[in-house]
Design a protein around this motif. Structure first.
Motif, PDB file in Angstrom:
ATOM      1  N   SER A  49      32.878 108.785  19.181  1.00  0.00           N
ATOM      2  CA  SER A  49      32.659 109.946  18.472  1.00  0.00           C
ATOM      3  C   SER A  49      31.204 110.342  18.355  1.00  0.00           C
ATOM      4  O   SER A  49      30.367 109.376  18.521  1.00  0.00           O
ATOM      5  CB  SER A  49      33.330 109.955  17.030  1.00  0.00           C
ATOM      6  OG  SER A  49      32.544 109.488  16.146  1.00  0.00           O
ATOM      7  N   GLN A  50      31.022 111.590  18.140  1.00  0.00           N
ATOM      8  CA  GLN A  50      29.575 111.919  17.843  1.00  0.00           C
ATOM      9  C   GLN A  50      29.059 111.823  16.485  1.00  0.00           C
ATOM     10  O   GLN A  50      27.918 111.794  16.358  1.00  0.00           O
ATOM     11  CB  GLN A  50      29.434 113.602  17.876  1.00  0.00           C
ATOM     12  CG  GLN A  50      30.377 114.266  16.717  1.00  0.00           C
ATOM     13  CD  GLN A  50      31.550 114.341  16.869  1.00  0.00           C
ATOM     14  OE1 GLN A  50      32.300 113.970  17.533  1.00  0.00           O
ATOM     15  NE2 GLN A  50      32.283 115.381  16.056  1.00  0.00           N
ATOM     16  N   ASN A  51      29.807 111.105  15.393  1.00  0.00           N
ATOM     17  CA  ASN A  51      29.341 110.860  14.325  1.00  0.00           C
ATOM     18  C   ASN A  51      29.128 109.371  13.980  1.00  0.00           C
ATOM     19  O   ASN A  51      28.495 108.867  12.981  1.00  0.00           O
ATOM     20  CB  ASN A  51      30.342 111.169  13.216  1.00  0.00           C
ATOM     21  CG  ASN A  51      30.440 112.810  13.173  1.00  0.00           C
ATOM     22  OD1 ASN A  51      29.499 113.647  13.316  1.00  0.00           O
ATOM     23  ND2 ASN A  51      31.753 113.094  13.110  1.00  0.00           N
ATOM     24  N   THR A  89      26.754 121.755  23.808  1.00  0.00           N
ATOM     25  CA  THR A  89      27.914 122.469  23.197  1.00  0.00           C
ATOM     26  C   THR A  89      29.231 121.919  24.002  1.00  0.00           C
ATOM     27  O   THR A  89      29.375 121.620  25.255  1.00  0.00           O
ATOM     28  CB  THR A  89      28.024 123.839  23.665  1.00  0.00           C
ATOM     29  OG1 THR A  89      28.157 124.496  24.645  1.00  0.00           O
ATOM     30  CG2 THR A  89      27.008 124.570  22.598  1.00  0.00           C
ATOM     31  N   THR A 102      31.513 123.683  19.953  1.00  0.00           N
ATOM     32  CA  THR A 102      30.995 122.734  18.859  1.00  0.00           C
ATOM     33  C   THR A 102      29.695 122.375  19.322  1.00  0.00           C
ATOM     34  O   THR A 102      29.357 121.746  20.376  1.00  0.00           O
ATOM     35  CB  THR A 102      31.697 121.648  18.508  1.00  0.00           C
ATOM     36  OG1 THR A 102      33.102 121.829  18.192  1.00  0.00           O
ATOM     37  CG2 THR A 102      31.033 120.594  17.573  1.00  0.00           C
ATOM     38  N   ILE A 104      26.716 119.867  19.354  1.00  0.00           N
ATOM     39  CA  ILE A 104      26.551 118.453  19.556  1.00  0.00           C
ATOM     40  C   ILE A 104      25.080 118.317  19.567  1.00  0.00           C
ATOM     41  O   ILE A 104      24.420 118.341  20.398  1.00  0.00           O
ATOM     42  CB  ILE A 104      27.274 117.690  20.575  1.00  0.00           C
ATOM     43  CG1 ILE A 104      28.704 118.107  20.547  1.00  0.00           C
ATOM     44  CG2 ILE A 104      27.019 116.108  20.422  1.00  0.00           C
ATOM     45  CD1 ILE A 104      29.546 117.621  19.410  1.00  0.00           C
ATOM     46  N   THR A 107      24.974 112.204  20.827  1.00  0.00           N
ATOM     47  CA  THR A 107      26.136 111.237  20.974  1.00  0.00           C
ATOM     48  C   THR A 107      25.841 110.302  22.181  1.00  0.00           C
ATOM     49  O   THR A 107      25.091 110.586  22.936  1.00  0.00           O
ATOM     50  CB  THR A 107      27.431 111.992  21.009  1.00  0.00           C
ATOM     51  OG1 THR A 107      28.645 111.132  20.678  1.00  0.00           O
ATOM     52  CG2 THR A 107      27.664 112.594  22.408  1.00  0.00           C
ATOM     53  N   THR A 122      32.710 112.194  27.359  1.00  0.00           N
ATOM     54  CA  THR A 122      32.421 112.023  25.827  1.00  0.00           C
ATOM     55  C   THR A 122      33.820 112.186  25.100  1.00  0.00           C
ATOM     56  O   THR A 122      34.699 113.025  25.549  1.00  0.00           O
ATOM     57  CB  THR A 122      31.405 113.155  25.340  1.00  0.00           C
ATOM     58  OG1 THR A 122      31.883 114.397  25.628  1.00  0.00           O
ATOM     59  CG2 THR A 122      30.060 112.886  26.034  1.00  0.00           C
ATOM     60  N   ILE A 124      34.705 113.889  21.467  1.00  0.00           N
ATOM     61  CA  ILE A 124      34.301 114.452  20.350  1.00  0.00           C
ATOM     62  C   ILE A 124      35.268 114.469  19.099  1.00  0.00           C
ATOM     63  O   ILE A 124      36.421 114.867  19.314  1.00  0.00           O
ATOM     64  CB  ILE A 124      33.959 115.937  20.483  1.00  0.00           C
ATOM     65  CG1 ILE A 124      33.198 116.099  21.804  1.00  0.00           C
ATOM     66  CG2 ILE A 124      33.513 116.496  19.203  1.00  0.00           C
ATOM     67  CD1 ILE A 124      31.756 115.424  21.543  1.00  0.00           C
TER      68      ILE A 124
END
Length: 211
Positions: A49-51, A89, A102, A104, A107, A122, A124
């Motif tokens: 995930s991107q987080n 995006t 969204t 980004i 990531t 990816t 997300i």
């Protein structure tokens, strides 16, 4: 053909069991690639995930060190390779709900193919307002390796949303592949129920001829 078969097998695993990477829920063998190209062997853990930051430790007795995509050049585990992706995006929860991409900042993306065009996968993480739960939204991310600005162009994959949003998301791909009418025509004809792997294969063939 062998690479395409491996890709199909990978996607079968991903979409049958979710993001079932070996390091998604527990530490697995792998290596971190630092920005000076040196490598650290040990164990890694990262939920796609991107987080999420990448956790790395040399062995189970050592305290893990966490890395963001800004701090390393990539990582690998088994036959899977990941690199940092920045400033693009993606199509996730906001897009499925209201049609807004969204942004980004950074990531890690799985390397699917490299050459004239680089292709990444990816995941997300977002909130599914209908199901009221967190959900992983898959995007293919494309890049012209000769582009000095290193722009990234995402396209949603297997996201539950209306056909017209898939059609809207194609606009960036038309720009990226404007010099390849056979690819843009296939993208134009593509429907979400079809196999996007055929398009991936065509792009890989360009890579083989140009690399």
């Amino acid at each position: 053909m062998k690479q395409l078969f491996s890709l199909i097998l990978l996607f079968s695993i991903l979409f049958s069991y979710g993001q079932n990477y070996p390091f998604a829920t527990a530490f697995a063998g792998g290596k971190v690639i630092l920005k000076d190209s040196s490598e650290l062997d040990g164990q890694i853990k990262w939920y796609p995930s991107q987080n999420d930051k990448l956790s790395f430790r040399t062995d189970e007795n050592k305290k893990p060190v966490k890395y963001t995509p800004d701090e390393i050049a990539g990582f690998s585990s088994e036959d899977l390779k990941f690199v940092p992706l920045h400033h693009f995006t993606a199509f996730a929860d906001n897009y499925a709900l209201i049609g807004t991409p969204t942004k980004i900042e950074s990531t890690f993306g799985q390397v699917i193919s490299e050459g004239k065009f680089n292709i990444y996968l990816t995941s997300i993480r977002g909130y599914n307002a209908v199901a009221r739960t967190a959900e992983d939204y898959l995007n293919f991310v494309f890049q012209d390796s000769a582009d000095p600005e290193k722009k990234l162009y995402a396209y949603p994959y297997l996201i539950r949303m209306k056909d017209k949003k898939y059609e809207k998301a194609k606009e960036n791909l038309y720009i990226l592949f404007k010099d390849y009418p056979e690819i843009t025509e296939m993208i134009k004809q593509f429907k979400k129920e079809g196999s996007f792997l055929k398009i991936i294969e065509m792009i890989e063939n360009i890579d083989k001829n140009k690399s």
